[in-house]
Design a protein around this motif. Structure first.
Motif, PDB file in Angstrom:
ATOM      1  N   ALA A 414       1.355  -1.095   0.023  1.00  0.00           N
ATOM      2  CA  ALA A 414       0.166   0.142   0.045  1.00  0.00           C
ATOM      3  C   ALA A 414       0.735   1.126   0.015  1.00  0.00           C
ATOM      4  CB  ALA A 414      -1.182   0.240   1.152  1.00  0.00           C
ATOM      5  N   GLY A 415       0.499   2.241  -0.515  1.00  0.00           N
ATOM      6  CA  GLY A 415       1.140   3.464  -0.146  1.00  0.00           C
ATOM      7  C   GLY A 415      -0.347   4.853  -0.350  1.00  0.00           C
ATOM      8  N   THR A 416       0.386   5.870  -1.217  1.00  0.00           N
ATOM      9  CA  THR A 416      -0.192   7.083  -1.506  1.00  0.00           C
ATOM     10  C   THR A 416      -1.051   7.116  -3.246  1.00  0.00           C
ATOM     11  OG1 THR A 416       1.778   8.870  -1.636  1.00  0.00           O
ATOM     12  CG2 THR A 416      -0.141   8.578   0.774  1.00  0.00           C
ATOM     13  N   PRO A 417      -1.506   7.787  -3.307  1.00  0.00           N
ATOM     14  CA  PRO A 417      -2.412   7.539  -4.443  1.00  0.00           C
ATOM     15  C   PRO A 417      -1.061   7.876  -5.772  1.00  0.00           C
ATOM     16  CG  PRO A 417      -3.883   8.764  -3.686  1.00  0.00           C
ATOM     17  CD  PRO A 417      -2.953   8.061  -2.372  1.00  0.00           C
ATOM     18  N   THR A 418      -0.536   9.503  -5.537  1.00  0.00           N
ATOM     19  CA  THR A 418       0.577  10.180  -5.737  1.00  0.00           C
ATOM     20  C   THR A 418       1.876  10.423  -5.118  1.00  0.00           C
ATOM     21  OG1 THR A 418       0.704  11.338  -7.481  1.00  0.00           O
ATOM     22  CG2 THR A 418      -1.118  12.834  -5.262  1.00  0.00           C
TER      23      THR A 418
END
Length: 680
Positions: A414-418
């Motif tokens: 998982a991460g940030t979308p940008t």
């Protein structure tokens, strides 16, 4: 002085030859001949891609792309081999990007623009003169070619490669002078996701364990079968699971001993329950930046394929099946090349190996299910974005059935979308990036990325409810909220990060932090005075939200205010008690939220592929919606049909490499079955 004179002479020659004044020609773009360097941002944020562009007064003569960067070598090479010559041929940076290499294509394009701009400036040209090299490229619009073959494989990832190679072997054995096996792919390179993953699932490969384990079995196949049956709750097609368990070892042996692939001895999976030694990592496996080596394995197998008479076409997208409704038979595909050339490819058998449909937000919204988890919507992808399911959708529209198509995609991080790029980078002395092999760097820009997977955070779904232990957001459980979730932080927590940094150790592998952003975790206990500025940049980029109260924050993220307030109150109570009765998060990671202002940071599970797909039988025939009648001439392998192994109630298994094991095994078996059928 000499340089200035040469520019002046050049301008005067243009004036004499054309009748234009020097000032008029400057606007059109005059360059000082020479070689200029430029840089562009690719997939790896830690380092730009560098190019050297050689020009004369008004044209591009040569482009040399440095390979000394953090881009995936095989992906960057496809850009060098295909996009760079087209830029030179057309004298335009507006040639199409290479499918499957979008980020690297963009990096090279911007780097070339950077270099050309310097050349134009040296010639005294206005900045707008770059438009000379920004011409749109015309496509072919009136050319249709017909191709006839016996076996057509659509997709050249692991499954398609195995199918094409095995079919060519069987066809060559029957008639060495008449091998009609064709593989096509919309990407600019073969290998697909299988050339960028780590390992393959296999069960007791006979030759390999004879060489490495004195002929003894590495694992209990019957035990795994029972575990698989229990995990999938009877929803999997166990006769097809048996195909995988019984033949994956043979497929691994075939890759190793017939086609020079290299794999390490097996390992166990990700969790304590995964006691089976079935995970075979590509060699070399002492480094994670081994994609160049894996690319060479694929180079070798395609050399073998061509040597037997097989053919392949890249940058050729199949978009429609040629289907005879009267006989329920697929007779081929319609396809389109990157230059606009249309193809009608007729075949006795068509094998779909297109990599699933995670690259299509429309299809993941349409086909993923919300019955057990909120899965509908557009997911972020780490895998091959060209896998958009176009031909799968066409098959469904023509009556093909599906199996577990609504199940969760394959999610490992998982991460940030940008991601932010405007903040300083810091090199980590003596460290290299695990997946890049480059000098490790971190940046305060990755503060939001670190926050959305931090174990001491509070994470909620789109309704404002907790959905998992936050210590599992790094790898195992971020998918449970669906395509995105929110990480909630209070002002006192943010100030603590400003003064002390991230203080908790990561539980499990920091996968997302090694794949995404600057691909290195922010060092623990490092004060981050830039956090306010970074979060504001995230607000400006619309993936961070800030409000004085929880009620206002809930309104910003379209959650019910009462639900979010109740969630925070309950969670703070768990923190006070040192016990999380909902999800069992360790007490050391229970940190309560204080007073506002509050922040919500968008977290996004990143998927490699979808899991559910077309329904098949044990011969890989695609079945109609009745689940019984084969669609004549149509087969599906790899992630186009992997749903038959699973259940919609649960995610992809954690044994390690199962999707790639199915890719190679299904391709190996299907290629043989199909080739024998067309011979008969």
């Amino acid at each position: 002085m000499k340089k200035g004179l040469s520019v002046l002479l050049c301008l005067m020659m243009v004036f004499l030859a054309t009748g234009c004044s020097p000032s008029q020609e400057v606007a059109k773009g005059i360059m000082v001949p020479g070689t200029y360097t430029g840089s562009g941002q690719g997939f790896y944020l830690g380092e730009d891609v560098q190019v050297s562009v050689t020009v004369d007064e008004n044209s591009i003569l040569d482009i040399e792309v440095s390979r000394d960067n953090g881009e995936s070598p095989t992906i960057l090479q496809s850009v060098i081999d295909k996009m760079v010559p087209r830029i030179i041929e057309h004298q335009s940076v507006y040639v199409d990007t290479i499918t499957g290499a979008t980020a690297s294509s963009g990096a090279v394009r911007h780097a070339v623009i950077d270099a050309l701009t310097k050349a134009l400036e040296a010639g005294g040209s206005d900045a707008s003169a770059i438009s000379v090299f920004q011409k749109e490229i015309d496509k072919v619009t009136d050319v249709t070619e017909t191709i006839n073959t016996e076996v057509l494989v659509v997709g050249t990832g692991g499954s398609g490669t195995a199918a094409a190679m095995r079919a060519a072997e069987i066809l060559h054995g029957a008639d060495p002078d008449n091998v009609q096996a064709l593989a096509i792919d919309k990407a600019g390179k073969y290998g697909g996701t299988s050339s960028h993953t780590t390992e393959m699932f296999a069960v007791n490969p006979p030759k390999f364990q004879q060489e490495h384990n004195k002929g003894k079995d590495y694992m209990d196949k019957a035990g795994m079968r029972q575990a698989w049956l229990e995990y999938t709750e009877g929803d999997a097609k166990m006769d097809i699971v048996d195909l995988l368990l019984d033949n994956s070892g043979r497929a691994l042996d075939w890759l190793i001993y017939e086609h020079d692939f290299k794999f390490a001895t097996p390992m166990r999976g990700f969790t304590e329950e995964d006691i089976y030694e079935c995970k075979y990592q590509y060699l070399p496996n002492d480094i994670a930046y081994n994609k160049d080596s894996i690319g060479k394995y694929f180079d070798g197998i395609y050399e073998d394929f061509i040597a037997l008479g097989g053919e392949y076409m890249l940058e050729t997208e199949a978009y429609e099946l040629i289907y005879d409704d009267a006989t329920n038979t697929v007779k081929g595909v319609k396809a389109r090349s990157y230059d606009g050339t249309e193809y009608e490819i007729y075949a006795d058998a068509v094998i779909l190996a297109t990599g699933g449909f995670a690259g299509s937000g429309e299809m993941t919204t349409k086909y993923l299910s919300n019955e057990y988890y909120p899965l509908k919507g557009e997911w972020k992808m780490y895998g091959m974005k060209q896998n958009d399911g176009k031909i799968i959708e066409d098959a469904i529209e023509k009556g093909a059935g599906t199996y577990n198509i609504g199940m969760c995609p394959i999610v490992h991080m998982a991460g940030t979308p940008t991601f932010l790029t405007q903040f300083e980078k810091h090199e980590v002395p003596g460290e290299t990036g695990f997946f890049t092999g480059r000098p490790a760097v971190w940046s305060p820009a990755d503060i939001p990325l670190n926050m959305v997977v931090a174990g001491d955070s509070l994470a909620v779904d789109t309704e404002g409810k907790r959905f998992a232990a936050e210590t599992n957001l790094m790898m195992l459980d971020p998918w449970k909220a669906g395509p995105y979730y929110y990480s909630i932080w209070s002002n006192d927590q943010v100030q603590r990060i400003k003064e002390e940094g991230f203080t908790k150790e990561w539980i499990g592998l920091p996968v997302g932090l090694e794949f995404l952003g600057y691909q290195y975790p922010i060092p623990r206990n490092t004060p981050l005075p830039e956090i306010d500025e970074v979060l504001q940049a995230g607000i400006d980029a619309d993936f961070v939200f800030k409000a004085d109260t929880l009620t206002e924050l809930a309104e910003l993220i379209n959650a019910d205010p009462t639900t979010l307030e109740q969630t925070v109150a309950a969670y703070n109570g768990y923190c006070d008690a040192g016990n999380d009765p909902e999800f069992g998060k360790p007490a050391d990671y229970l940190e309560k939220l204080g007073e506002g202002p509050y922040y919500a940071i968008v977290g996004a599970p990143y998927c490699y592929s979808t899991c559910g797909g077309l329904d098949i039988d044990i011969n890989f025939n695609v079945l109609q919606v009745d689940g019984k009648t084969p669609v004549n001439g149509l087969y599906a392998i790899g992630t186009d049909s992997i749903g038959v192994l699973f259940t919609e109630k649960k995610p992809y298994v954690t044994y390690g490499g199962a999707a790639q094991g199915w890719a190679y095994t299904s391709g190996y078996l299907c290629g043989e079955i199909v080739a024998k059928s067309v011979i008969e």
